[in-house]
Motif scaffolding. Sequence first.
Motif, PDB file in Angstrom:
ATOM      1  N   ALA A 135       7.000  27.925   7.868  1.00 18.79           N
ATOM      2  CA  ALA A 135       8.277  28.604   7.651  1.00 18.79           C
ATOM      3  C   ALA A 135       8.906  28.247   6.304  1.00 18.79           C
ATOM      4  CB  ALA A 135       9.234  28.268   8.787  1.00 18.79           C
ATOM      5  N   LYS A 136       8.861  26.970   5.935  1.00 16.44           N
ATOM      6  CA  LYS A 136       9.494  26.557   4.672  1.00 16.44           C
ATOM      7  C   LYS A 136       8.827  27.229   3.482  1.00 16.44           C
ATOM      8  CE  LYS A 136      10.938  22.494   2.052  1.00 16.44           C
ATOM      9  NZ  LYS A 136      10.976  21.023   2.006  1.00 16.44           N
ATOM     10  N   LYS A 137       7.512  27.229   3.487  1.00 20.49           N
ATOM     11  CA  LYS A 137       6.766  27.878   2.410  1.00 20.49           C
ATOM     12  C   LYS A 137       7.017  29.385   2.407  1.00 20.49           C
ATOM     13  CE  LYS A 137       2.015  28.399   0.698  1.00 20.49           C
ATOM     14  NZ  LYS A 137       0.581  28.186   1.026  1.00 20.49           N
ATOM     15  N   LEU A 138       7.111  29.961   3.616  1.00 18.88           N
ATOM     16  CA  LEU A 138       7.356  31.394   3.751  1.00 18.88           C
ATOM     17  C   LEU A 138       8.650  31.800   3.061  1.00 18.88           C
ATOM     18  CD1 LEU A 138       6.930  34.207   5.143  1.00 18.88           C
ATOM     19  CD2 LEU A 138       8.156  33.262   7.104  1.00 18.88           C
ATOM     20  N   PHE A 139       9.751  31.097   3.355  1.00 20.71           N
ATOM     21  CA  PHE A 139      11.034  31.481   2.788  1.00 20.71           C
ATOM     22  C   PHE A 139      11.174  31.080   1.331  1.00 20.71           C
ATOM     23  CE2 PHE A 139      11.919  31.556   7.356  1.00 20.71           C
ATOM     24  CZ  PHE A 139      12.349  32.868   7.442  1.00 20.71           C
ATOM     25  N   LEU A 140      10.423  30.083   0.898  1.00 23.04           N
ATOM     26  CA  LEU A 140      10.406  29.729  -0.512  1.00 23.04           C
ATOM     27  C   LEU A 140       9.818  30.868  -1.333  1.00 23.04           C
ATOM     28  CD1 LEU A 140      11.005  27.443  -2.529  1.00 23.04           C
ATOM     29  CD2 LEU A 140       8.643  26.682  -2.225  1.00 23.04           C
ATOM     30  N   GLN A 141       8.798  31.546  -0.769  1.00 19.45           N
ATOM     31  CA  GLN A 141       8.185  32.681  -1.464  1.00 19.45           C
ATOM     32  C   GLN A 141       9.017  33.951  -1.291  1.00 19.45           C
ATOM     33  OE1 GLN A 141       4.259  33.801  -0.148  1.00 19.45           O
ATOM     34  NE2 GLN A 141       3.959  35.222  -1.832  1.00 19.45           N
ATOM     35  N   VAL A 149       9.458  35.963  16.598  1.00 18.07           N
ATOM     36  CA  VAL A 149      10.520  36.974  16.570  1.00 18.07           C
ATOM     37  C   VAL A 149      11.691  36.477  15.734  1.00 18.07           C
ATOM     38  CG1 VAL A 149      12.247  38.163  17.992  1.00 18.07           C
ATOM     39  CG2 VAL A 149       9.868  38.051  18.761  1.00 18.07           C
ATOM     40  N   GLY A 150      12.078  35.212  15.939  1.00 15.31           N
ATOM     41  CA  GLY A 150      13.175  34.636  15.164  1.00 15.31           C
ATOM     42  C   GLY A 150      12.885  34.624  13.672  1.00 15.31           C
ATOM     43  N   LEU A 151      11.665  34.249  13.310  1.00 11.41           N
ATOM     44  CA  LEU A 151      11.285  34.216  11.892  1.00 11.41           C
ATOM     45  C   LEU A 151      11.325  35.614  11.276  1.00 11.41           C
ATOM     46  CD1 LEU A 151       8.274  31.707  11.910  1.00 11.41           C
ATOM     47  CD2 LEU A 151      10.616  31.280  11.127  1.00 11.41           C
ATOM     48  N   VAL A 152      10.826  36.602  12.010  1.00 12.32           N
ATOM     49  CA  VAL A 152      10.848  37.979  11.494  1.00 12.32           C
ATOM     50  C   VAL A 152      12.290  38.465  11.354  1.00 12.32           C
ATOM     51  CG1 VAL A 152      10.213  40.382  11.966  1.00 12.32           C
ATOM     52  CG2 VAL A 152       8.555  38.557  12.350  1.00 12.32           C
ATOM     53  N   ALA A 153      13.167  38.052  12.267  1.00 13.02           N
ATOM     54  CA  ALA A 153      14.584  38.418  12.160  1.00 13.02           C
ATOM     55  C   ALA A 153      15.193  37.873  10.872  1.00 13.02           C
ATOM     56  CB  ALA A 153      15.346  37.906  13.379  1.00 13.02           C
ATOM     57  N   TYR A 184      10.373  22.809  14.308  1.00 10.79           N
ATOM     58  CA  TYR A 184      10.000  24.204  14.127  1.00 10.79           C
ATOM     59  C   TYR A 184      11.192  25.107  13.819  1.00 10.79           C
ATOM     60  CZ  TYR A 184       6.559  21.810  16.928  1.00 10.79           C
ATOM     61  OH  TYR A 184       5.689  20.882  17.416  1.00 10.79           O
ATOM     62  N   ARG A 185      12.337  24.480  13.565  1.00  8.97           N
ATOM     63  CA  ARG A 185      13.518  25.283  13.279  1.00  8.97           C
ATOM     64  C   ARG A 185      13.388  25.936  11.911  1.00  8.97           C
ATOM     65  NH1 ARG A 185      17.232  21.431  13.833  1.00  8.97           N
ATOM     66  NH2 ARG A 185      17.098  21.619  16.079  1.00  8.97           N
ATOM     67  N   ARG A 186      14.126  26.999  11.692  1.00 10.04           N
ATOM     68  CA  ARG A 186      14.035  27.727  10.423  1.00 10.04           C
ATOM     69  C   ARG A 186      14.246  26.770   9.244  1.00 10.04           C
ATOM     70  NH1 ARG A 186      18.813  28.193  12.603  1.00 10.04           N
ATOM     71  NH2 ARG A 186      20.687  28.017  11.328  1.00 10.04           N
ATOM     72  N   SER A 187      13.644  27.093   8.107  1.00 13.22           N
ATOM     73  CA  SER A 187      13.675  26.198   6.963  1.00 13.22           C
ATOM     74  C   SER A 187      14.967  26.305   6.168  1.00 13.22           C
ATOM     75  CB  SER A 187      12.496  26.507   6.038  1.00 13.22           C
ATOM     76  OG  SER A 187      12.597  27.837   5.558  1.00 13.22           O
ATOM     77  N   ASN A 188      15.718  27.392   6.328  1.00 17.61           N
ATOM     78  CA  ASN A 188      16.910  27.573   5.501  1.00 17.61           C
ATOM     79  C   ASN A 188      18.088  28.025   6.358  1.00 17.61           C
ATOM     80  OD1 ASN A 188      18.810  28.102   3.628  1.00 17.61           O
ATOM     81  ND2 ASN A 188      17.632  29.595   2.460  1.00 17.61           N
ATOM     82  N   ALA A 189      19.104  27.171   6.493  1.00 18.01           N
ATOM     83  CA  ALA A 189      20.232  27.444   7.380  1.00 18.01           C
ATOM     84  C   ALA A 189      21.108  28.594   6.900  1.00 18.01           C
ATOM     85  CB  ALA A 189      21.070  26.183   7.550  1.00 18.01           C
ATOM     86  N   ASN A 190      20.899  29.079   5.668  1.00 16.27           N
ATOM     87  CA  ASN A 190      21.693  30.194   5.177  1.00 16.27           C
ATOM     88  C   ASN A 190      21.382  31.478   5.939  1.00 16.27           C
ATOM     89  OD1 ASN A 190      23.034  28.741   3.193  1.00 16.27           O
ATOM     90  ND2 ASN A 190      21.398  29.039   1.708  1.00 16.27           N
ATOM     91  N   TYR A 191      20.237  31.568   6.562  1.00 15.60           N
ATOM     92  CA  TYR A 191      19.823  32.769   7.276  1.00 15.60           C
ATOM     93  C   TYR A 191      20.005  32.592   8.771  1.00 15.60           C
ATOM     94  CZ  TYR A 191      17.572  33.592   2.783  1.00 15.60           C
ATOM     95  OH  TYR A 191      17.326  33.745   1.449  1.00 15.60           O
TER      96      TYR A 191
END
Length: 446
Positions: free
Chosen positions: A389-395, A346-350, A115-122
């Motif tokens: 999350a992965k799809k979210l940040f891809l968009q 909360v983390g995803l919104v951040a 469930y960790r964020r999909s992109n480590a750049n953020y």
Amino acid sequence: MNLNKIHKLFAEKIENTIKEQFVRAFDLKLTSEELSTWKVLISFKNSRDRDAFISNHDKLKFSKKFDLIPSMALELKKEEIQQLTNEELVKRIEEDQKLYLSMIEVIEMIGLKEYRRSNANYTGQNVKIGLIDEGINKELENVKENILMKFSLHDEANKVGTSGNNPKLNHAALMANIICNKYLDENNNLIGIAPGVKIIDFDIYNPENTYYMSDVLEMLDLIFKKNIILDILFIPLNTLDCSDGSDLLSLACNEIAKKGIIIIAPAGNFGPESCTIGSPASAKSIISIGALTKQNTIAYYSGRGPTLDNRNKPDFCLPGSKIKIPITRNLTIDFSGTSAAAAIGVGLVALMKEINPMISYKEILYYFDKNSIYLNYDINSQGFGAINAKKLFLQLAPTKVTQSIIPYNYLVKKSLKISIEIIIVLLIFYYMIHFLGLIITIFNSL
């Protein structure tokens, strides 16, 4: 008694002596004074009416008063409540309901890596999160650098590190660790969802571990009066009673949301029955998060909608069962609860706020909705589904995720150059054909 001035559920509680039934059921030891007294919130049209009420009733002892929504907290007997419903200055009387931390017992371990964020750049860099909870202990090395400031009910404006009375391992510590834990996993990835955020710690801790709406209202009032700048406000507490979003805590959250602050709350742990989402998660301007198991099923304890006024809740679901959290280098604990799911939210919104600092509540709902997986549950169990999350940040930020999209201005210049080259080739071809035709004509005339 003027029933128009008293919250419907509260009126039923008073008339049906629910407190007495509860005390008998759980064999609680309360004095006759405690049994006949209710913690209440009284709201007014404006601060002038509130102050006039206080002057007219100088024998009443109030514990707190609030300015965000003009109101006050006090303890009253049933007869006093009934009398005050006829008071012209009073707008509404409701129970100062007890709040429950949305965490259940620690159980068997699983990893958090799925469930960790999909992109480590953020990392949530420069995003400010307010956490209203039991207070984060200053000794937690994996999150202490993230704590920007601390406010306490017992010391109005503590700075970081001035208060160390909170237990090292408490609910606030777990929430902070899910959001911004800086430890690395076995693959050298940061464990926290948004390890770059800054947390403003709104500490409502007391030794009895008993919290009420008025405690959170006091912190919301502080945010309002001091104009504290926040991107996100996380309130991982819930009432036992279902709400229609018109209670004082929900209304105060709606006012804070008007400042552009994204407010997130768990759906609570009083499921699986319907209408088990209380305040503040039932507020109209709050994103409420339910909990999923590892198998992507709705956790049995996760609060269900609809709200008392028949709105759909929760809004979305995220993993919240059997979450493994490293607190220190030698201590890893596991726990379940909708607050764990909400902390991931909360983390995803951040991360979204780092990508686009101006993203609004409605835009966040839009992106969550478009990038959620339907789980085949009714909407009042799953909301719009499980956030991918992965799809979210891809968009949301395709250039960061794919590293393959060429900037728009470059594309315009490139296409213009190609168009000119094609035109030149066509002109050369046209004149060559024309010249060849002319030579053939001359040759035939000879």
